[in-house]
Write a protein that holds these residues in place. Structure first.
Motif, PDB file in Angstrom:
ATOM      1  N   ASN A 171       0.825  -1.225   0.000  1.00 56.94           N
ATOM      2  CA  ASN A 171       0.000   0.000   0.000  1.00 56.94           C
ATOM      3  C   ASN A 171       0.855   1.269   0.000  1.00 56.94           C
ATOM      4  O   ASN A 171       0.646   2.194   0.797  1.00 56.94           O
ATOM      5  N   VAL A 172       1.828   1.318  -0.891  1.00 56.41           N
ATOM      6  CA  VAL A 172       2.682   2.497  -1.037  1.00 56.41           C
ATOM      7  C   VAL A 172       2.140   3.351  -2.180  1.00 56.41           C
ATOM      8  O   VAL A 172       2.085   2.899  -3.330  1.00 56.41           O
ATOM      9  N   ILE A 173       1.700   4.569  -1.856  1.00 52.44           N
ATOM     10  CA  ILE A 173       1.178   5.495  -2.864  1.00 52.44           C
ATOM     11  C   ILE A 173       2.341   6.312  -3.409  1.00 52.44           C
ATOM     12  O   ILE A 173       2.998   7.048  -2.661  1.00 52.44           O
ATOM     13  N   ASN A 174       2.596   6.181  -4.687  1.00 54.22           N
ATOM     14  CA  ASN A 174       3.724   6.862  -5.314  1.00 54.22           C
ATOM     15  C   ASN A 174       3.345   8.307  -5.647  1.00 54.22           C
ATOM     16  O   ASN A 174       3.256   8.710  -6.802  1.00 54.22           O
ATOM     17  N   HIS A 175       3.108   9.067  -4.578  1.00 54.68           N
ATOM     18  CA  HIS A 175       2.682  10.458  -4.752  1.00 54.68           C
ATOM     19  C   HIS A 175       2.884  11.204  -3.440  1.00 54.68           C
ATOM     20  O   HIS A 175       3.178  10.604  -2.404  1.00 54.68           O
ATOM     21  N   PHE A 176       2.707  12.542  -3.497  1.00 52.65           N
ATOM     22  CA  PHE A 176       2.772  13.343  -2.276  1.00 52.65           C
ATOM     23  C   PHE A 176       1.487  13.230  -1.473  1.00 52.65           C
ATOM     24  O   PHE A 176       1.484  13.401  -0.260  1.00 52.65           O
ATOM     25  N   VAL A 177       0.377  13.007  -2.174  1.00 50.31           N
ATOM     26  CA  VAL A 177      -0.945  13.022  -1.546  1.00 50.31           C
ATOM     27  C   VAL A 177      -1.736  11.795  -1.992  1.00 50.31           C
ATOM     28  O   VAL A 177      -1.302  11.045  -2.867  1.00 50.31           O
ATOM     29  N   CYS A 178      -2.918  11.616  -1.379  1.00 48.75           N
ATOM     30  CA  CYS A 178      -3.809  10.527  -1.794  1.00 48.75           C
ATOM     31  C   CYS A 178      -4.554  10.953  -3.054  1.00 48.75           C
ATOM     32  O   CYS A 178      -5.695  11.429  -2.992  1.00 48.75           O
ATOM     33  N   GLU A 179      -3.903  10.800  -4.171  1.00 48.21           N
ATOM     34  CA  GLU A 179      -4.477  11.161  -5.465  1.00 48.21           C
ATOM     35  C   GLU A 179      -5.182   9.943  -6.036  1.00 48.21           C
ATOM     36  O   GLU A 179      -4.702   8.816  -5.897  1.00 48.21           O
ATOM     37  N   ILE A 180      -6.336  10.139  -6.661  1.00 54.87           N
ATOM     38  CA  ILE A 180      -7.210   9.015  -6.992  1.00 54.87           C
ATOM     39  C   ILE A 180      -6.568   8.017  -7.954  1.00 54.87           C
ATOM     40  O   ILE A 180      -6.752   6.805  -7.801  1.00 54.87           O
ATOM     41  N   LEU A 181      -5.797   8.467  -8.938  1.00 54.04           N
ATOM     42  CA  LEU A 181      -5.172   7.535  -9.869  1.00 54.04           C
ATOM     43  C   LEU A 181      -4.150   6.657  -9.148  1.00 54.04           C
ATOM     44  O   LEU A 181      -4.085   5.445  -9.377  1.00 54.04           O
ATOM     45  N   ALA A 182      -3.343   7.277  -8.275  1.00 55.98           N
ATOM     46  CA  ALA A 182      -2.360   6.512  -7.509  1.00 55.98           C
ATOM     47  C   ALA A 182      -3.047   5.572  -6.524  1.00 55.98           C
ATOM     48  O   ALA A 182      -2.581   4.460  -6.265  1.00 55.98           O
ATOM     49  N   PHE A 183      -4.179   6.016  -5.978  1.00 52.36           N
ATOM     50  CA  PHE A 183      -4.957   5.217  -5.031  1.00 52.36           C
ATOM     51  C   PHE A 183      -5.505   3.953  -5.703  1.00 52.36           C
ATOM     52  O   PHE A 183      -5.413   2.855  -5.167  1.00 52.36           O
ATOM     53  N   LEU A 184      -6.065   4.114  -6.904  1.00 58.00           N
ATOM     54  CA  LEU A 184      -6.674   2.988  -7.611  1.00 58.00           C
ATOM     55  C   LEU A 184      -5.656   1.924  -8.014  1.00 58.00           C
ATOM     56  O   LEU A 184      -5.982   0.740  -8.081  1.00 58.00           O
ATOM     57  N   LYS A 185      -4.421   2.354  -8.274  1.00 56.99           N
ATOM     58  CA  LYS A 185      -3.390   1.402  -8.710  1.00 56.99           C
ATOM     59  C   LYS A 185      -3.044   0.375  -7.635  1.00 56.99           C
ATOM     60  O   LYS A 185      -2.460  -0.662  -7.933  1.00 56.99           O
ATOM     61  N   LEU A 186      -3.398   0.672  -6.384  1.00 55.72           N
ATOM     62  CA  LEU A 186      -3.061  -0.230  -5.282  1.00 55.72           C
ATOM     63  C   LEU A 186      -4.089  -1.340  -5.092  1.00 55.72           C
ATOM     64  O   LEU A 186      -3.853  -2.268  -4.335  1.00 55.72           O
ATOM     65  N   ALA A 187      -5.227  -1.229  -5.739  1.00 54.35           N
ATOM     66  CA  ALA A 187      -6.289  -2.227  -5.570  1.00 54.35           C
ATOM     67  C   ALA A 187      -5.860  -3.560  -6.185  1.00 54.35           C
ATOM     68  O   ALA A 187      -5.289  -3.604  -7.280  1.00 54.35           O
ATOM     69  N   CYS A 188      -6.137  -4.634  -5.453  1.00 52.27           N
ATOM     70  CA  CYS A 188      -5.765  -5.958  -5.970  1.00 52.27           C
ATOM     71  C   CYS A 188      -6.997  -6.640  -6.567  1.00 52.27           C
ATOM     72  O   CYS A 188      -7.347  -7.766  -6.194  1.00 52.27           O
ATOM     73  N   THR A 189      -7.651  -5.946  -7.466  1.00 47.96           N
ATOM     74  CA  THR A 189      -8.803  -6.485  -8.191  1.00 47.96           C
ATOM     75  C   THR A 189      -8.980  -5.669  -9.460  1.00 47.96           C
ATOM     76  O   THR A 189      -8.266  -4.690  -9.696  1.00 47.96           O
ATOM     77  N   ASP A 190      -9.918  -6.058 -10.256  1.00 46.88           N
ATOM     78  CA  ASP A 190     -10.183  -5.348 -11.510  1.00 46.88           C
ATOM     79  C   ASP A 190     -10.779  -3.971 -11.223  1.00 46.88           C
ATOM     80  O   ASP A 190     -11.729  -3.838 -10.442  1.00 46.88           O
ATOM     81  N   ILE A 191     -10.219  -2.910 -11.841  1.00 41.67           N
ATOM     82  CA  ILE A 191     -10.694  -1.542 -11.611  1.00 41.67           C
ATOM     83  C   ILE A 191     -11.283  -0.941 -12.896  1.00 41.67           C
ATOM     84  O   ILE A 191     -11.301   0.281 -13.061  1.00 41.67           O
ATOM     85  N   SER A 192     -11.787  -1.804 -13.776  1.00 44.27           N
ATOM     86  CA  SER A 192     -12.336  -1.328 -15.055  1.00 44.27           C
ATOM     87  C   SER A 192     -13.492  -0.356 -14.840  1.00 44.27           C
ATOM     88  O   SER A 192     -13.590   0.670 -15.519  1.00 44.27           O
ATOM     89  N   LEU A 193     -14.376  -0.659 -13.889  1.00 47.34           N
ATOM     90  CA  LEU A 193     -15.514   0.214 -13.621  1.00 47.34           C
ATOM     91  C   LEU A 193     -15.045   1.583 -13.148  1.00 47.34           C
ATOM     92  O   LEU A 193     -15.581   2.612 -13.578  1.00 47.34           O
TER      93      LEU A 193
END
Length: 311
Positions: A171-193
Motif C-alpha cells: 500500500n505504497v502510494i507513489n505520490h505526495f498526496v492521496c491522489e485518486i489515480l495513484a490510489f486505484l493502482k493499489l487495488a488488488c482487483t479489476d478496476i475497469s468500472l
C-alpha cells in the motif's frame, strides 16, 4: 477476495522520500506558497464582502474560486509539509479517503466554476445592455450552487467506487498526496468500472466546461473585433485576460496529468501535479488583482480605514 477492514489499512505516501534534501527544500517552498494562498485568497474574499463596488457577479464568482482554493490546498498541504519533515509518512485509510474526496470535489467544482465565469464574461461583453437583468443575484447564486453540487456529486461517485475496492500488499502510494489515480493502482482487483467512470467524469468535468469556455470566447472575440475604438477593444480584452490566464494554467496542467499516455510515475509527474495543486491557487488572486483597478482601490480603501482606526 475479502476486503480488509478499513481501520486496519494504512498507506505510505512515497513522494520524494529518496531525496531528503529536496523534501526539506519543498517544505520551505510549500510553507511560503501556502501563506501566499491563504493571504491572497482571504484578502480577495474580504474585499469582495466589504466593498460595495465589488458586489458584482464577476467578484461573486471570484470569491467562490478563492474560497475553493483555500479549502482545496488546506486538504493536503499541511499534512504534506509534516510528511516532508518526518521519516514515517503513513496515512490512515480514512484520512486518505477524506483527503482524496475533498481535493477531487474542489477540482471538479473549479472546472464548472471557470465555465460559469466564462459565461459571465460573455454576457458582459456580448450583450452588455442586458447584463444586469441576465446576471441577477438569484441566477448567480444558482450557478455557484450548481458548480459546488456537481463537484460534490462527481467526487462522491468516484469515492464510493474507490472505497469498495480491496487492497493488499505494501500500500505504497507513489505520490505526495492521496491522489485518486495513484490510489486505484493499489487495488488488488479489476478496476475497469473505476476507470470507465473516471473517464466519463473527465469528459463531463474537463472537456464539456472547456468546450463551453472556448465557445464563449469565440463569441467574445467576434464581438471585440467589431469594436471600432482601440481603447474599447483593449478594455474588453483586459476584463478577460485574467480569466484566460487562469483557465490556461489550470486546464493545461490537469489535462496533461489525466490524458497523457500511462507510464511509470516519475518525479516530473509529481511536480506537475503540484503545479495545479499549489501554484495555480497561489497565482489566482495575484492574476485577478494585478491589473484590476477596482481591487486596488478597494485595497487602498480598506488600508486607509484600518489606518484611521489605529490613529
Amino acid at each position: 477476495m475479502e476486503r480488509t477492514n478499513w481501520t486496519d489499512i494504512e498507506f505510505t505516501l512515497q513522494g520524494l522520500s529518496g531525496y531528503p534534501r529536496t523534501e526539506k527544500l519543498l517544505f520551505m517552498m510549500f510553507l511560503v506558497m501556502y501563506m501566499v494562498i491563504l493571504l491572497g485568497n482571504s484578502t480577495l474574499i474580504i474585499l469582495t464582502f466589504l466593498d460595495s463596488r465589488l458586489h458584482t457577479p464577476m467578484y461573486f464568482f471570484l470569491s467562490n474560486l478563492s474560497f475553493l482554493d483555500i479549502l482545496y490546498t488546506s486538504s493536503f498541504i499541511p499534512s504534506t509539509m509534516i510528511h516532508f519533515l518526518s521519516e514515517k509518512k503513513n496515512i490512515s485509510f480514512t484520512r486518505c479517503v477524506v483527503q482524496m474526496s475533498v481535493s477531487f470535489t474542489m477540482a471538479s467544482t473549479e472546472c464548472v466554476l471557470l465555465a460559469v465565469m466564462a459565461y459571465d464574461r460573455y454576457v458582459a461583453i456580448c450583450i452588455p445592455l442586458r447584463y444586469p437583468i441576465i446576471m441577477n443575484k438569484a441566477l448567480c447564486i444558482q450557478m455557484a450552487a450548481l458548480s459546488w453540487g456537481l463537484g460534490f456529486l462527481n467526487s462522491l461517485t468516484q469515492t464510493i467506487l474507490a472505497v469498495r475496492l480491496p487492497f493488499c500488499g505494501k500500500n505504497v502510494i507513489n505520490h505526495f498526496v492521496c491522489e485518486i489515480l495513484a490510489f486505484l493502482k493499489l487495488a488488488c482487483t479489476d478496476i475497469s468500472l473505476n476507470e470507465i467512470t473516471l473517464m466519463l467524469g473527465n469528459v463531463i468535468f474537463l472537456f464539456v466546461p472547456l468546450l463551453l469556455i472556448s465557445i464563449s470566447y469565440i463569441f467574445i472575440l467576434s464581438t471585440v473585433l467589431r469594436i471600432n475604438s482601440a481603447g474599447g477593444r483593449k478594455k474588453a480584452f483586459s476584463t478577460c485576460s485574467a480569466h484566460i490566464t487562469v483557465v490556461t494554467m489550470f486546464y493545461g496542467s490537469i489535462l496533461f496529468m489525466y490524458i497523457k499516455p500511462k507510464s511509470k510515475d516519475t518525479a516530473s509527474d509529481k511536480l506537475i501535479a503540484l503545479c495545479y495543486g499549489v501554484v495555480t491557487p497561489m497565482l489566482n488572486p495575484i492574476i485577478y488583482s494585478l491589473r484590476n483597478t477596482e481591487v486596488h482601490d478597494a485595497m487602498k480603501k480598506l488600508t486607509a480605514r484600518q489606518f484611521w482606526k489605529k490613529g
